[in-house]
Motif scaffolding. Structure first.
Motif, PDB file in Angstrom:
ATOM      1  N   LYS A 135       0.845  -1.194   0.000  1.00 52.72           N
ATOM      2  CA  LYS A 135       0.000   0.000   0.000  1.00 52.72           C
ATOM      3  C   LYS A 135       0.878   1.240   0.000  1.00 52.72           C
ATOM      4  N   VAL A 136       0.478   2.250  -0.771  1.00 58.29           N
ATOM      5  CA  VAL A 136       1.130   3.555  -0.801  1.00 58.29           C
ATOM      6  C   VAL A 136       0.058   4.612  -0.570  1.00 58.29           C
ATOM      7  N   ALA A 137       0.303   5.533   0.354  1.00 59.08           N
ATOM      8  CA  ALA A 137      -0.636   6.614   0.637  1.00 59.08           C
ATOM      9  C   ALA A 137       0.094   7.951   0.619  1.00 59.08           C
ATOM     10  N   VAL A 138      -0.429   8.888  -0.136  1.00 56.36           N
ATOM     11  CA  VAL A 138       0.063  10.265  -0.154  1.00 56.36           C
ATOM     12  C   VAL A 138      -0.909  11.100   0.671  1.00 56.36           C
ATOM     13  N   VAL A 139      -0.409  11.724   1.734  1.00 51.92           N
ATOM     14  CA  VAL A 139      -1.263  12.404   2.701  1.00 51.92           C
ATOM     15  C   VAL A 139      -1.056  13.911   2.599  1.00 51.92           C
ATOM     16  N   LEU A 140      -2.165  14.643   2.492  1.00 56.95           N
ATOM     17  CA  LEU A 140      -2.141  16.105   2.386  1.00 56.95           C
ATOM     18  C   LEU A 140      -3.132  16.714   3.365  1.00 56.95           C
ATOM     19  N   PRO A 141      -2.860  17.917   3.861  1.00 57.68           N
ATOM     20  CA  PRO A 141      -3.907  18.640   4.590  1.00 57.68           C
ATOM     21  C   PRO A 141      -5.090  18.892   3.659  1.00 57.68           C
ATOM     22  N   ASP A 142      -6.295  18.920   4.183  1.00 63.04           N
ATOM     23  CA  ASP A 142      -7.467  19.221   3.359  1.00 63.04           C
ATOM     24  C   ASP A 142      -7.237  20.503   2.573  1.00 63.04           C
ATOM     25  N   GLY A 143      -7.640  20.487   1.301  1.00 67.12           N
ATOM     26  CA  GLY A 143      -7.454  21.679   0.478  1.00 67.12           C
ATOM     27  C   GLY A 143      -7.865  21.424  -0.952  1.00 67.12           C
ATOM     28  N   GLN A 144      -7.488  22.345  -1.830  1.00 67.17           N
ATOM     29  CA  GLN A 144      -7.817  22.266  -3.250  1.00 67.17           C
ATOM     30  C   GLN A 144      -6.525  22.209  -4.064  1.00 67.17           C
ATOM     31  N   GLY A 145      -6.635  21.843  -5.329  1.00 73.47           N
ATOM     32  CA  GLY A 145      -5.474  21.801  -6.203  1.00 73.47           C
ATOM     33  C   GLY A 145      -4.419  20.837  -5.690  1.00 73.47           C
ATOM     34  N   ASP A 146      -4.830  19.616  -5.416  1.00 76.45           N
ATOM     35  CA  ASP A 146      -3.971  18.685  -4.681  1.00 76.45           C
ATOM     36  C   ASP A 146      -2.657  18.369  -5.386  1.00 76.45           C
ATOM     37  N   LEU A 147      -2.689  18.134  -6.675  1.00 75.76           N
ATOM     38  CA  LEU A 147      -1.463  17.756  -7.376  1.00 75.76           C
ATOM     39  C   LEU A 147      -0.394  18.830  -7.226  1.00 75.76           C
ATOM     40  N   ALA A 148      -0.790  20.085  -7.326  1.00 78.56           N
ATOM     41  CA  ALA A 148       0.171  21.188  -7.206  1.00 78.56           C
ATOM     42  C   ALA A 148       0.661  21.368  -5.783  1.00 78.56           C
ATOM     43  N   ARG A 149      -0.080  20.833  -4.793  1.00 78.28           N
ATOM     44  CA  ARG A 149       0.318  20.995  -3.393  1.00 78.28           C
ATOM     45  C   ARG A 149       1.290  19.918  -2.919  1.00 78.28           C
ATOM     46  N   ILE A 150       1.529  18.905  -3.727  1.00 79.79           N
ATOM     47  CA  ILE A 150       2.445  17.835  -3.321  1.00 79.79           C
ATOM     48  C   ILE A 150       3.875  18.300  -3.554  1.00 79.79           C
ATOM     49  N   THR A 151       4.666  18.260  -2.494  1.00 81.14           N
ATOM     50  CA  THR A 151       6.058  18.711  -2.552  1.00 81.14           C
ATOM     51  C   THR A 151       6.973  17.604  -2.057  1.00 81.14           C
ATOM     52  N   GLU A 152       8.256  17.895  -2.035  1.00 80.15           N
ATOM     53  CA  GLU A 152       9.228  16.919  -1.545  1.00 80.15           C
ATOM     54  C   GLU A 152       9.067  16.636  -0.056  1.00 80.15           C
ATOM     55  N   ASP A 153       8.320  17.493   0.663  1.00 88.79           N
ATOM     56  CA  ASP A 153       8.085  17.302   2.097  1.00 88.79           C
ATOM     57  C   ASP A 153       6.760  16.619   2.407  1.00 88.79           C
ATOM     58  N   THR A 154       5.975  16.297   1.377  1.00 92.59           N
ATOM     59  CA  THR A 154       4.676  15.659   1.590  1.00 92.59           C
ATOM     60  C   THR A 154       4.859  14.278   2.208  1.00 92.59           C
ATOM     61  N   THR A 155       3.970  13.934   3.128  1.00 94.16           N
ATOM     62  CA  THR A 155       4.030  12.623   3.777  1.00 94.16           C
ATOM     63  C   THR A 155       3.574  11.522   2.826  1.00 94.16           C
ATOM     64  N   VAL A 156       4.418  10.517   2.674  1.00 93.31           N
ATOM     65  CA  VAL A 156       4.079   9.333   1.889  1.00 93.31           C
ATOM     66  C   VAL A 156       4.322   8.104   2.760  1.00 93.31           C
ATOM     67  N   ILE A 157       3.312   7.265   2.873  1.00 97.65           N
ATOM     68  CA  ILE A 157       3.427   5.998   3.607  1.00 97.65           C
ATOM     69  C   ILE A 157       3.471   4.868   2.599  1.00 97.65           C
ATOM     70  N   ALA A 158       4.494   4.033   2.682  1.00 98.84           N
ATOM     71  CA  ALA A 158       4.631   2.875   1.794  1.00 98.84           C
ATOM     72  C   ALA A 158       4.878   1.643   2.648  1.00 98.84           C
ATOM     73  N   VAL A 159       4.080   0.599   2.424  1.00100.47           N
ATOM     74  CA  VAL A 159       4.159  -0.621   3.226  1.00100.47           C
ATOM     75  C   VAL A 159       4.124  -1.836   2.307  1.00100.47           C
ATOM     76  N   LEU A 160       4.971  -2.807   2.590  1.00101.19           N
ATOM     77  CA  LEU A 160       4.999  -4.102   1.893  1.00101.19           C
ATOM     78  C   LEU A 160       4.955  -5.173   2.976  1.00101.19           C
ATOM     79  N   MET A 161       3.865  -5.959   3.017  1.00101.86           N
ATOM     80  CA  MET A 161       3.609  -6.837   4.150  1.00101.86           C
ATOM     81  C   MET A 161       3.447  -8.288   3.703  1.00101.86           C
TER      82      MET A 161
END
Length: 330
Positions: A135-161
């Motif tokens: 599973k991979v999850a890209v987490v953002l604060p609620d808002g608009q224009g999500d693709l443009a708000r993703i930066t190198e500091d955005t939280t990404v969770i990646a799990v292989l189980m």
């Protein structure tokens, strides 16, 4: 969808607070997907009965409780893979609930999940049992224009189980990996819509030895084994960004060169050490915020907090990638 496996290759969805309501879980039999082309095997509810595997959701039922129709849709069998009960009802379920909790706290998430590898079949060979799930999850604060708000500091969770009983009683954070690792095992390009520099920063490095297929490999001998993580200050008074740090100590009798070492959280956010040596008995704090490095304080330079207040795992690796120390909280 992969007709040769009888399961989805991946499922992708957006999770926001509006997706989670008060609708009760659908209680009928799991639903055959009649939209599959003629000649493709269409999984049935009874295929899983007595198999020893759960009917494991990719898009979780609890992620879609705003309406009966939304919830029922998650029970279509093209959204299901055979999951070991210890996996589906254990750390996998905990990860699902963690993401819902994060979203309830004022965030939204873009999530992709799927099976990896093969560990047998059910339904007389028509449905492949995955050796692992990811599973991979890209987490953002609620808002608009999500693709443009993703930066190198955005939280990404990646799990292989691993999809077996070995995960029983373990935390989902123990199976943290990188987007790059999952991509290398599946052949998928998961963050392709992002600018290349952002995609590279969020994807991380490749797999650790033994990753994929539920396999494992002996750990490499770590350099500087006397260095350990003492604590993670994950919920400091006041502003999290200003006060978050990880405290490291060299408990050995010799200085340890830490140049090129890495410190990462469960989502794959990674700090790489500059040219640095930790004296015997000495301590150093790795602060999340920006600052000027000294012999006792190093600075990540992040613009957002890293360490989750609800629980996380800090992993310290040497320059060769071997694990040196791990700290799990709470």
């Amino acid at each position: 969808y992969d007709c040769s496996r009888g399961t989805a290759i991946w499922a992708s969805w957006h999770l926001s607070a509006s997706d989670m309501g008060s609708v009760e879980r659908y209680s009928g039999p799991f639903i055959t997907d009649t939209s599959l082309p003629e000649g493709w095997y269409r999984a049935q509810h009874r295929d899983y009965t007595g198999s020893g595997y759960d009917r494991g959701h990719l898009v979780p039922s609890a992620d879609r409780t705003a309406s009966p129709a939304d919830n029922e849709a998650t029970f279509i069998l093209t959204n299901i893979v055979p999951q070991a009960p210890a996996n589906n009802q254990g750390p996998w379920a905990d990860l699902e609930e963690h993401l819902r909790s994060v979203v309830r706290d004022g965030n939204e998430a873009y999530i992709i999940a799927g099976p990896q590898g093969a560990a047998g079949t059910i339904a007389n060979g028509a449905i492949t049992v995955p050796a692992a799930v990811w599973k991979v999850a890209v987490v953002l604060p609620d808002g608009q224009g999500d693709l443009a708000r993703i930066t190198e500091d955005t939280t990404v969770i990646a799990v292989l189980m691993p999809n077996d009983a070995s995960v029983a009683g373990r935390r989902w954070t123990e199976f943290a990996t990188t987007v790059s690792c999952i991509e290398s095992l599946t052949g998928l390009d998961l963050l392709a819509e992002l600018p290349d520099t952002v995609e590279a920063a969020l994807s991380g490095e490749g797999c650790a030895p033994g990753a994929g297929g539920g396999g494992s490999a002996p750990a490499q001998a770590a350099q500087g084994a006397g260095v350990r993580i003492v604590t993670v200050e994950y919920n400091p008074p006041g502003d999290d960004l200003a006060g978050e740090y990880v405290l490291l100590q060299n408990a050995g009798s010799a200085p340890v060169t830490m140049t090129g070492w890495t410190l990462a959280d469960a989502s794959g956010a990674t700090y790489r050490f500059p040219e640095f040596t930790l004296a015997p008995g000495a301590e150093v704090r790795v602060w999340v915020r920006a600052g000027a490095d000294t012999a006792t304080d190093l600075y990540w330079g992040r613009s957002q907090p890293v360490w989750n207040n609800s629980g996380d795992t800090a992993v310290l690796r040497d320059a060769a990638g071997a694990e040196v120390s791990r700290f799990v909280y709470p």
